[in-house]
Motif scaffolding. Structure first.
Motif, PDB file in Angstrom:
ATOM      1  N   GLN A 159      51.832  27.695  68.986  1.00 14.75           N
ATOM      2  CA  GLN A 159      52.304  26.574  69.794  1.00 14.75           C
ATOM      3  C   GLN A 159      51.958  26.701  71.270  1.00 14.75           C
ATOM      4  O   GLN A 159      52.319  25.844  72.063  1.00 14.75           O
ATOM      5  CB  GLN A 159      53.826  26.436  69.630  1.00 14.75           C
ATOM      6  N   GLU A 160      51.239  27.739  71.629  1.00 13.75           N
ATOM      7  CA  GLU A 160      50.828  27.894  73.025  1.00 13.75           C
ATOM      8  C   GLU A 160      49.570  28.753  73.093  1.00 13.75           C
ATOM      9  O   GLU A 160      49.202  29.437  72.122  1.00 13.75           O
ATOM     10  CB  GLU A 160      51.937  28.530  73.854  1.00 13.75           C
ATOM     11  N   ASN A 176      50.530  24.259  64.660  1.00 19.08           N
ATOM     12  CA  ASN A 176      51.958  24.346  64.982  1.00 19.08           C
ATOM     13  C   ASN A 176      52.766  24.778  63.771  1.00 19.08           C
ATOM     14  O   ASN A 176      53.748  25.535  63.897  1.00 19.08           O
ATOM     15  CB  ASN A 176      52.477  22.999  65.499  1.00 19.08           C
ATOM     16  N   GLN A 188      42.632  30.412  80.359  1.00 17.19           N
ATOM     17  CA  GLN A 188      43.451  29.588  79.462  1.00 17.19           C
ATOM     18  C   GLN A 188      42.752  28.259  79.179  1.00 17.19           C
ATOM     19  O   GLN A 188      42.752  27.774  78.040  1.00 17.19           O
ATOM     20  CB  GLN A 188      44.838  29.316  80.076  1.00 17.19           C
ATOM     21  N   ASN A 242      50.341  18.190  77.345  1.00 19.10           N
ATOM     22  CA  ASN A 242      51.303  19.279  77.170  1.00 19.10           C
ATOM     23  C   ASN A 242      51.807  19.771  78.518  1.00 19.10           C
ATOM     24  O   ASN A 242      51.203  19.504  79.561  1.00 19.10           O
ATOM     25  CB  ASN A 242      50.654  20.449  76.420  1.00 19.10           C
ATOM     26  N   ARG A 243      52.896  20.517  78.484  1.00 22.81           N
ATOM     27  CA  ARG A 243      53.413  21.173  79.675  1.00 22.81           C
ATOM     28  C   ARG A 243      52.998  22.635  79.656  1.00 22.81           C
ATOM     29  O   ARG A 243      52.956  23.267  78.596  1.00 22.81           O
ATOM     30  CB  ARG A 243      54.934  21.062  79.733  1.00 22.81           C
ATOM     31  N   ASP A 244      52.718  23.145  80.852  1.00 22.78           N
ATOM     32  CA  ASP A 244      52.284  24.541  80.974  1.00 22.78           C
ATOM     33  C   ASP A 244      51.090  24.796  80.049  1.00 22.78           C
ATOM     34  O   ASP A 244      50.130  24.040  80.066  1.00 22.78           O
ATOM     35  CB  ASP A 244      53.453  25.476  80.691  1.00 22.78           C
ATOM     36  N   TRP A 245      51.164  25.829  79.205  1.00 23.90           N
ATOM     37  CA  TRP A 245      50.056  26.141  78.300  1.00 23.90           C
ATOM     38  C   TRP A 245      50.447  25.911  76.847  1.00 23.90           C
ATOM     39  O   TRP A 245      49.949  26.568  75.942  1.00 23.90           O
ATOM     40  CB  TRP A 245      49.580  27.576  78.521  1.00 23.90           C
ATOM     41  N   ASP A 246      51.333  24.927  76.626  1.00 23.29           N
ATOM     42  CA  ASP A 246      51.703  24.576  75.252  1.00 23.29           C
ATOM     43  C   ASP A 246      50.529  23.941  74.519  1.00 23.29           C
ATOM     44  O   ASP A 246      49.632  23.345  75.130  1.00 23.29           O
ATOM     45  CB  ASP A 246      52.881  23.596  75.251  1.00 23.29           C
ATOM     46  N   LEU A 247      50.555  24.073  73.193  1.00 18.09           N
ATOM     47  CA  LEU A 247      49.537  23.471  72.325  1.00 18.09           C
ATOM     48  C   LEU A 247      50.216  22.612  71.258  1.00 18.09           C
ATOM     49  O   LEU A 247      49.921  22.710  70.070  1.00 18.09           O
ATOM     50  CB  LEU A 247      48.702  24.567  71.649  1.00 18.09           C
TER      51      LEU A 247
END
Length: 488
Positions: free
Chosen positions: A272-273, A267, A357, A422-427
Motif C-alpha cells: 500500500q505504499e 493493495n 520514490q 495519493n498522499r505522501d508515498w501511498d499506493l
C-alpha cells in the motif's frame, strides 16, 4: 481565377464543412455564405490545394493531418460544456512526435510534410495585397526535433493557441497557489480534486471573457481583409490542437483503468505504499533496488506470482531490465515536460519528481502495463489491428525501439495518477479515479476554450486574438488597456 465545375464544388464543400465544423442543420448555407463573401476564387484555390494533397497522401488527407473536425465529433454536457467524444481514430498524438521506426517513420514524415505543404499553400494562395496582412499570423515555424510534446511545426497562430492553453494552466496554478497559502496546506498534500475543478471552471470564465474582448478589438479596430483560405488555416490549427486533447483524454481513460486495476490487486496483497528501501538513493542504488523488488515480486517464483491470478505470468530478467531502463527515461521526460509548468520551473520539478520514490512509481506503472490487458490506439490507424499493448513486446525490446507516443502518454499519465491521487508515498487505488476525473475535466476545459476561441469567429476577430496573445507576452499592460480589462 478559373471557375469550378459543379462536381468539383460538390466534392470540396464537405471538406470545408468538416474543417470549419459547420453544424449539420447549416450545411446547406455554406455555398451561399461563400458567394456572399465573394470567396469563389478562394474556393477554387482550395480545390487545387486539396487535389495536390490528395495526390501526395490520399483522399482522406484532412483526417490524416488532423485538419477536419466535423460537428458529429462533439456533444454538449449537462453543464453546457462542449466536449469531443466521438472522434474514433481521428484523434491522435502522432503529429507531436517524430520518434518512429520502420513504416511508421515513413508515414510520419509524409503526414508532417503534407500538413506543412497544405498550411503554406493556404497562405501562399492568398492574393498578394491581402497576404501582407496575414504574413506574421499564418507564416510557418519549423519546430525542434525532440520527444513527445515538442511540435514538428506549426503556424504562428497555432503556436498562440498553445499559449492560450498555458494561460489557462497559469490561471489555475495561481488560484491553487493562493488557496493553499490561505488554508496553510502542507506541501506534501495535494490540492483536493473538487477545488482544482472549481479553479478550472473559474479560469474558463475568465478566459472566455478575455477571448471575447480580444476578438471584439479585432472586429472593431483592424482592417484585416476577409479570406476563406486564412479562415481554413486558423481552423486547421485549432482542429489539430483539439483532436490532440481528445487523444489525451482517451489515453487518460486507459491510464486510469490500467493503474486502478493493478493497484487494487497490489493493495489486496498488502502493498500500500512505496517500499521503505526507496529512501535517499543515488541512481545506481535506485536501479538496483527496482530490479530487486521486481525480481522479488514478479520474477521467476516471485512471491506475487500465482497461477490463475492476475500475476500468473512471471517477468524475465529482460522484462525487469526494460522496466529499469524505461523508468529512467519516463522520469526524465516527465520532469522536463509535464512536471515543468509555468508555476513550477524545471529545478522545482526535479525536486518534486526526481527522487528514488518517484522512480519506483514510474517502474510500478510499467509493471502495471506489463500485466494489463488494456491496449492503446495505434497512432496511425490500421483497420482491425488498431491497438497495441502498452508494455513493449519482446521484439521491440530486443531491437531497442523507443516507446510509441501513445504508450508513453499512458504511462506518464499513470504516474501522475499515482503520485497526485495519493498522499505522501501511498499506493492506494482509492482516490485515483476521483483524481482522474478531475484531470479529465481540466483537459475538457482547455479543449472547450480552443473551440470557443476559433469556431464561429471572423478573420478580423481571429487576427485580434492573435495580436493580443502575441503582445501579451511582452506588453501585458498595453493589451489589457487596449481591450478594456484590468491587469491582474
Amino acid at each position: 481565377m478559373r471557375k469550378l465545375f459543379e462536381y468539383e464544388t460538390k466534392r470540396i464543400l464537405p471538406r470545408i464543412e468538416a474543417i470549419l465544423s459547420v453544424e449539420k442543420e447549416r450545411k446547406g448555407e455554406l455555398r451561399s455564405w461563400i458567394r456572399h463573401h465573394k470567396f469563389n476564387d478562394d474556393l477554387a484555390r482550395f480545390s487545387d490545394i486539396s487535389n495536390s494533397a490528395t495526390l501526395k497522401l490520399n483522399s482522406q488527407w484532412t483526417k490524416a493531418i488532423l485538419a477536419a473536425l466535423p460537428d458529429t465529433f462533439w456533444s454538449v454536457s449537462q453543464e453546457g460544456m462542449v466536449q469531443l467524444d466521438k472522434t474514433g481514430s481521428a484523434a491522435s498524438l502522432r503529429l507531436l512526435s517524430i520518434m518512429w521506426e520502420g513504416a511508421e517513420e515513413d508515414k510520419s514524415i509524409l503526414h508532417q510534410k503534407v500538413r506543412k505543404d497544405v498550411m503554406q499553400e493556404l497562405f501562399n494562395n492568398i492574393p498578394l495585397p491581402d497576404r501582407r496582412a496575414y504574413k506574421e499570423m499564418l507564416s510557418w515555424v519549423d519546430g525542434p526535433e525532440g520527444e513527445a510534446g515538442h511540435f514538428s511545426g506549426e503556424t504562428r497562430f497555432g503556436l498562440m493557441l498553445y499559449h492560450l492553453e498555458l494561460l489557462m494552466d497559469s490561471m489555475v496554478a495561481e488560484q491553487d497557489k493562493l488557496w493553499r497559502k490561505e488554508v496553510l496546506l502542507d506541501d506534501a498534500q495535494t490540492t483536493p480534486v473538487a477545488m482544482r475543478e472549481k479553479f478550472s471552471a473559474i479560469a474558463v470564465r475568465q478566459m472566455s471573457y478575455f477571448i471575447d474582448r480580444c476578438c471584439a478589438y479585432g472586429n472593431n479596430n483592424l482592417t484585416t481583409p476577409d479570406s476563406l483560405l486564412a479562415l481554413l488555416s486558423a481552423h486547421m490549427s485549432c482542429n489539430k490542437a483539439v483532436l490532440e486533447y481528445a487523444a489525451m483524454n482517451n489515453r487518460g481513460v486507459e491510464a486510469r483503468e490500467m493503474t486502478v486495476n493493478f493497484l487494487r490487486v497490489l493493495n489486496q496483497y498488502g502493498i500500500q505504499e512505496v517500499p521503505i528501501e526507496f529512501g535517499p538513493l543515488n541512481p545506481t542504488e535506485c536501479e538496483h533496488a527496482i530490479s530487486t523488488i521486481m525480481q522479488t515480486w514478479f520474477g521467476y517464483r516471485g512471491k506475487l506470482i500465482q497461477s490463475g491470478t492476475e500475476f500468473a505470468k512471471h517477468m524475465t530478467n529482460s522484462d525487469i531490465q526494460t522496466i529499469v531502463d524505461l523508468s529512467r527515461e519516463l522520469q526524465e521526460v516527465y520532469i522536463v515536460s509535464r512536471g515543468s509548468i509555468p508555476m513550477t520551473p524545471k529545478e522545482q520539478a526535479q525536486q518534486i519528481h526526481g527522487g528514488s520514490q518517484n522512480r519506483f512509481i514510474f517502474a510500478l506503472v510499467l509493471a502495471a502495463a506489463f500485466y494489463s490487458k488494456i491496449r492503446t490506439d495505434r497512432e496511425f490507424s490500421v483497420g482491425k489491428n488498431a491497438s497495441y499493448a502498452i508494455f513493449p513486446d519482446r521484439q521491440s525490446i530486443k531491437r531497442g525501439d523507443s516507446l510509441s507516443i501513445h504508450a508513453r502518454d499512458v504511462l506518464l499519465k499513470a504516474y501522475g495518477l499515482v503520485f497526485f491521487g495519493n498522499r505522501d508515498w501511498d499506493l492506494l487505488a482509492e482516490g485515483i479515479e476521483q483524481y482522474a476525473g478531475g484531470t479529465e475535466i481540466r483537459r475538457l476545459h482547455n479543449q472547450a476554450i480552443l473551440l470557443y476561441a476559433v469556431k464561429g469567429r471572423t478573420t478580423k476577430e481571429l487576427m485580434g486574438l492573435y495580436e493580443c496573445l502575441t503582445q501579451l507576452q511582452n506588453e501585458p499592460a498595453l493589451v489589457f488597456t487596449r481591450i478594456g480589462m484590468k491587469s491582474t
